[in-house]
Design a protein around this motif. Structure first.
Motif, PDB file in Angstrom:
ATOM      1  N   THR A 152      52.707  17.207  -2.097  1.00  0.00           N
ATOM      2  CA  THR A 152      52.317  18.460  -2.731  1.00  0.00           C
ATOM      3  C   THR A 152      51.329  19.234  -1.883  1.00  0.00           C
ATOM      4  OG1 THR A 152      51.508  19.504  -4.756  1.00  0.00           O
ATOM      5  CG2 THR A 152      50.410  17.458  -4.085  1.00  0.00           C
ATOM      6  N   ALA A 153      51.449  20.552  -1.938  1.00  0.00           N
ATOM      7  CA  ALA A 153      50.485  21.435  -1.299  1.00  0.00           C
ATOM      8  C   ALA A 153      49.506  21.993  -2.331  1.00  0.00           C
ATOM      9  CB  ALA A 153      51.206  22.579  -0.588  1.00  0.00           C
ATOM     10  N   GLY A 154      49.738  21.693  -3.597  1.00  0.00           N
ATOM     11  CA  GLY A 154      48.882  22.201  -4.670  1.00  0.00           C
ATOM     12  C   GLY A 154      47.999  21.111  -5.242  1.00  0.00           C
ATOM     13  N   ASN A 155      46.748  21.417  -5.515  1.00  0.00           N
ATOM     14  CA  ASN A 155      45.782  20.463  -6.072  1.00  0.00           C
ATOM     15  C   ASN A 155      45.677  19.212  -5.204  1.00  0.00           C
ATOM     16  OD1 ASN A 155      45.554  22.298  -8.187  1.00  0.00           O
ATOM     17  ND2 ASN A 155      46.900  21.167  -9.532  1.00  0.00           N
ATOM     18  N   VAL A 156      45.617  19.403  -3.890  1.00  0.00           N
ATOM     19  CA  VAL A 156      45.630  18.276  -2.958  1.00  0.00           C
ATOM     20  C   VAL A 156      44.446  17.335  -3.155  1.00  0.00           C
ATOM     21  CG1 VAL A 156      47.036  19.445  -1.218  1.00  0.00           C
ATOM     22  CG2 VAL A 156      44.536  19.630  -1.109  1.00  0.00           C
ATOM     23  N   GLU A 157      43.354  17.843  -3.686  1.00  0.00           N
ATOM     24  CA  GLU A 157      42.187  16.998  -3.912  1.00  0.00           C
ATOM     25  C   GLU A 157      42.380  16.040  -5.098  1.00  0.00           C
ATOM     26  OE1 GLU A 157      42.034  20.432  -6.538  1.00  0.00           O
ATOM     27  OE2 GLU A 157      42.354  20.309  -4.382  1.00  0.00           O
ATOM     28  N   GLN A 158      43.486  16.164  -5.809  1.00  0.00           N
ATOM     29  CA  GLN A 158      43.717  15.338  -6.991  1.00  0.00           C
ATOM     30  C   GLN A 158      44.817  14.293  -6.802  1.00  0.00           C
ATOM     31  OE1 GLN A 158      44.464  18.477  -9.883  1.00  0.00           O
ATOM     32  NE2 GLN A 158      42.380  18.265 -10.653  1.00  0.00           N
ATOM     33  N   VAL A 159      45.306  14.074  -5.571  1.00  0.00           N
ATOM     34  CA  VAL A 159      46.428  13.139  -5.395  1.00  0.00           C
ATOM     35  C   VAL A 159      46.055  11.705  -5.746  1.00  0.00           C
ATOM     36  CG1 VAL A 159      47.731  14.560  -3.760  1.00  0.00           C
ATOM     37  CG2 VAL A 159      46.136  12.843  -2.900  1.00  0.00           C
ATOM     38  N   ASP A 160      44.802  11.293  -5.510  1.00  0.00           N
ATOM     39  CA  ASP A 160      44.404   9.923  -5.874  1.00  0.00           C
ATOM     40  C   ASP A 160      44.580   9.696  -7.372  1.00  0.00           C
ATOM     41  OD1 ASP A 160      43.657   9.849  -3.225  1.00  0.00           O
ATOM     42  OD2 ASP A 160      41.541   9.429  -3.604  1.00  0.00           O
ATOM     43  N   GLU A 161      44.012  10.605  -8.167  1.00  0.00           N
ATOM     44  CA  GLU A 161      44.099  10.487  -9.623  1.00  0.00           C
ATOM     45  C   GLU A 161      45.553  10.652 -10.102  1.00  0.00           C
ATOM     46  OE1 GLU A 161      42.115  12.506 -13.629  1.00  0.00           O
ATOM     47  OE2 GLU A 161      41.684  13.369 -11.665  1.00  0.00           O
ATOM     48  N   PHE A 162      46.269  11.585  -9.500  1.00  0.00           N
ATOM     49  CA  PHE A 162      47.669  11.819  -9.873  1.00  0.00           C
ATOM     50  C   PHE A 162      48.515  10.565  -9.612  1.00  0.00           C
ATOM     51  CE2 PHE A 162      51.918  13.816  -9.189  1.00  0.00           C
ATOM     52  CZ  PHE A 162      52.026  14.507 -10.390  1.00  0.00           C
ATOM     53  N   SER A 163      48.226   9.863  -8.502  1.00  0.00           N
ATOM     54  CA  SER A 163      48.995   8.651  -8.177  1.00  0.00           C
ATOM     55  C   SER A 163      48.794   7.557  -9.225  1.00  0.00           C
ATOM     56  CB  SER A 163      48.626   8.126  -6.785  1.00  0.00           C
ATOM     57  OG  SER A 163      47.365   7.497  -6.764  1.00  0.00           O
ATOM     58  N   ARG A 164      47.628   7.538  -9.836  1.00  0.00           N
ATOM     59  CA  ARG A 164      47.365   6.549 -10.893  1.00  0.00           C
ATOM     60  C   ARG A 164      47.969   6.975 -12.220  1.00  0.00           C
ATOM     61  NH1 ARG A 164      42.208   7.170  -9.182  1.00  0.00           N
ATOM     62  NH2 ARG A 164      41.599   8.041 -11.184  1.00  0.00           N
ATOM     63  N   LYS A 165      47.632   8.185 -12.640  1.00  0.00           N
ATOM     64  CA  LYS A 165      47.988   8.624 -13.992  1.00  0.00           C
ATOM     65  C   LYS A 165      49.464   8.991 -14.147  1.00  0.00           C
ATOM     66  CE  LYS A 165      43.448  10.030 -15.501  1.00  0.00           C
ATOM     67  NZ  LYS A 165      42.604  11.110 -15.968  1.00  0.00           N
ATOM     68  N   GLU A 166      49.931   9.950 -13.380  1.00  0.00           N
ATOM     69  CA  GLU A 166      51.291  10.458 -13.588  1.00  0.00           C
ATOM     70  C   GLU A 166      52.352   9.662 -12.821  1.00  0.00           C
ATOM     71  OE1 GLU A 166      51.726  12.397 -16.049  1.00  0.00           O
ATOM     72  OE2 GLU A 166      49.613  12.953 -16.273  1.00  0.00           O
ATOM     73  N   CYS A 167      51.966   9.110 -11.668  1.00  0.00           N
ATOM     74  CA  CYS A 167      52.914   8.302 -10.884  1.00  0.00           C
ATOM     75  C   CYS A 167      52.834   6.832 -11.285  1.00  0.00           C
ATOM     76  CB  CYS A 167      52.642   8.462  -9.388  1.00  0.00           C
ATOM     77  SG  CYS A 167      52.703  10.189  -8.853  1.00  0.00           S
ATOM     78  N   ARG A 168      51.924   6.533 -12.173  1.00  0.00           N
ATOM     79  CA  ARG A 168      51.789   5.202 -12.790  1.00  0.00           C
ATOM     80  C   ARG A 168      51.678   4.078 -11.766  1.00  0.00           C
ATOM     81  NH1 ARG A 168      56.384   6.711 -17.164  1.00  0.00           N
ATOM     82  NH2 ARG A 168      55.195   8.296 -18.227  1.00  0.00           N
ATOM     83  N   ASP A 169      50.994   4.347 -10.665  1.00  0.00           N
ATOM     84  CA  ASP A 169      50.763   3.340  -9.615  1.00  0.00           C
ATOM     85  C   ASP A 169      52.050   2.854  -8.949  1.00  0.00           C
ATOM     86  OD1 ASP A 169      48.059   3.479 -10.324  1.00  0.00           O
ATOM     87  OD2 ASP A 169      48.157   1.706 -11.594  1.00  0.00           O
ATOM     88  N   LYS A 170      53.131   3.597  -9.066  1.00  0.00           N
ATOM     89  CA  LYS A 170      54.442   3.128  -8.607  1.00  0.00           C
ATOM     90  C   LYS A 170      54.816   3.585  -7.200  1.00  0.00           C
ATOM     91  CE  LYS A 170      56.410   0.920 -12.083  1.00  0.00           C
ATOM     92  NZ  LYS A 170      57.085  -0.349 -11.898  1.00  0.00           N
ATOM     93  N   PHE A 171      54.344   4.754  -6.774  1.00  0.00           N
ATOM     94  CA  PHE A 171      54.760   5.273  -5.476  1.00  0.00           C
ATOM     95  C   PHE A 171      53.656   6.134  -4.870  1.00  0.00           C
ATOM     96  CE2 PHE A 171      56.337   8.274  -8.641  1.00  0.00           C
ATOM     97  CZ  PHE A 171      55.972   9.509  -8.122  1.00  0.00           C
ATOM     98  N   THR A 172      53.774   6.362  -3.579  1.00  0.00           N
ATOM     99  CA  THR A 172      52.800   7.138  -2.820  1.00  0.00           C
ATOM    100  C   THR A 172      52.921   8.628  -3.125  1.00  0.00           C
ATOM    101  OG1 THR A 172      52.809   5.532  -1.026  1.00  0.00           O
ATOM    102  CG2 THR A 172      52.083   7.758  -0.467  1.00  0.00           C
ATOM    103  N   VAL A 173      51.769   9.265  -3.206  1.00  0.00           N
ATOM    104  CA  VAL A 173      51.692  10.719  -3.303  1.00  0.00           C
ATOM    105  C   VAL A 173      50.853  11.180  -2.120  1.00  0.00           C
ATOM    106  CG1 VAL A 173      50.978  12.694  -4.686  1.00  0.00           C
ATOM    107  CG2 VAL A 173      51.731  10.613  -5.815  1.00  0.00           C
ATOM    108  N   ALA A 174      51.346  12.172  -1.395  1.00  0.00           N
ATOM    109  CA  ALA A 174      50.647  12.654  -0.210  1.00  0.00           C
ATOM    110  C   ALA A 174      50.245  14.116  -0.369  1.00  0.00           C
ATOM    111  CB  ALA A 174      51.534  12.493   1.026  1.00  0.00           C
ATOM    112  N   ALA A 175      49.091  14.442   0.177  1.00  0.00           N
ATOM    113  CA  ALA A 175      48.568  15.806   0.143  1.00  0.00           C
ATOM    114  C   ALA A 175      49.036  16.555   1.387  1.00  0.00           C
ATOM    115  CB  ALA A 175      47.042  15.772   0.091  1.00  0.00           C
ATOM    116  N   ASP A 176      49.480  17.778   1.180  1.00  0.00           N
ATOM    117  CA  ASP A 176      49.972  18.632   2.266  1.00  0.00           C
ATOM    118  C   ASP A 176      49.151  19.925   2.300  1.00  0.00           C
ATOM    119  OD1 ASP A 176      51.529  19.825   4.237  1.00  0.00           O
ATOM    120  OD2 ASP A 176      53.204  20.273   2.891  1.00  0.00           O
ATOM    121  N   PRO A 177      47.870  19.828   2.731  1.00  0.00           N
ATOM    122  CA  PRO A 177      47.030  21.033   2.753  1.00  0.00           C
ATOM    123  C   PRO A 177      47.653  22.118   3.629  1.00  0.00           C
ATOM    124  CG  PRO A 177      45.778  19.057   3.409  1.00  0.00           C
ATOM    125  CD  PRO A 177      47.217  18.673   3.299  1.00  0.00           C
ATOM    126  N   GLY A 178      47.684  23.315   3.084  1.00  0.00           N
ATOM    127  CA  GLY A 178      48.261  24.428   3.828  1.00  0.00           C
ATOM    128  C   GLY A 178      49.778  24.420   3.867  1.00  0.00           C
TER     129      GLY A 178
END
Length: 183
Positions: free
Chosen positions: A97-123
């Protein structure tokens, strides 16, 4: 004209004023650009490398506009539910995601349920390489686009749809087709 039709037309017009698609995503058959991004798995920071992931098998790469937005939560939950099946078929899942990149850690826990990697794409630099950009309220974000990438880097599936519902079905079908033809 019926009132519902006028209302529908107004909604479509207003959405088109705030969201514009920049270009068509890379097509199936194209070579997937390599990238390395910072991200998280189960809330733990990590560095994700497409090249390293492809050495282990297929990669289901999906771009989404912004962490913790309604459609992105729905999509992340669905990918989380399907991750074990993807893994069983030899595929790993990564969301970018390029949006809300500062929240990928929390997003990976809550919405991705600790199942897969989420990466930040600033810019939206990686989204730009994959030609999956959109403008929303003056910000450049990743369009909701899913790719299935073979270990040799060839894109097997490229699917763009703002609605999150069909992304799991489309990517799972492409992974199953690949697994069936390579077993």
């Amino acid at each position: 004209m019926k009132p519902f039709s006028i209302l529908s037309a107004a909604v479509v017009l207003s959405l088109s004023l705030f969201t514009t698609h920049v270009e068509a995503a890379l097509e199936a058959g194209s070579h997937a650009p390599n990238f390395t991004l910072q991200g998280a798995l189960a809330g733990k920071p990590l560095t994700f490398s497409l090249q390293q992931a492809l050495q282990k098998g297929l990669v289901v790469l999906y771009f989404f506009p912004a962490a913790f937005s309604k459609g992105c939560n729905i999509e992340a939950n669905a990918f989380a539910e399907a991750t074990d099946e993807f893994n069983r078929l030899g595929a790993s899942v990564v969301g970018v995601t390029a949006g809300n990149v500062e929240q990928v850690d929390e997003f990976s826990r809550k919405e991705c349920r600790d199942k897969f990697t989420v990466a930040a794409d600033p810019g939206a630099k990686v989204a730009r390489q994959y030609q999956t950009l959109m403008q929303l309220n003056g910000k450049t974000l990743s369009e909701r686009t899913s790719f299935v990438i073979a270990p040799d880097g060839k894109i097997l599936l490229s699917y763009t749809d703002r609605s999150p519902e069909a992304h799991i079905q489309k990517t799972m079908a492409a992974v199953k087709q690949y697994a069936d033809s390579h077993s």
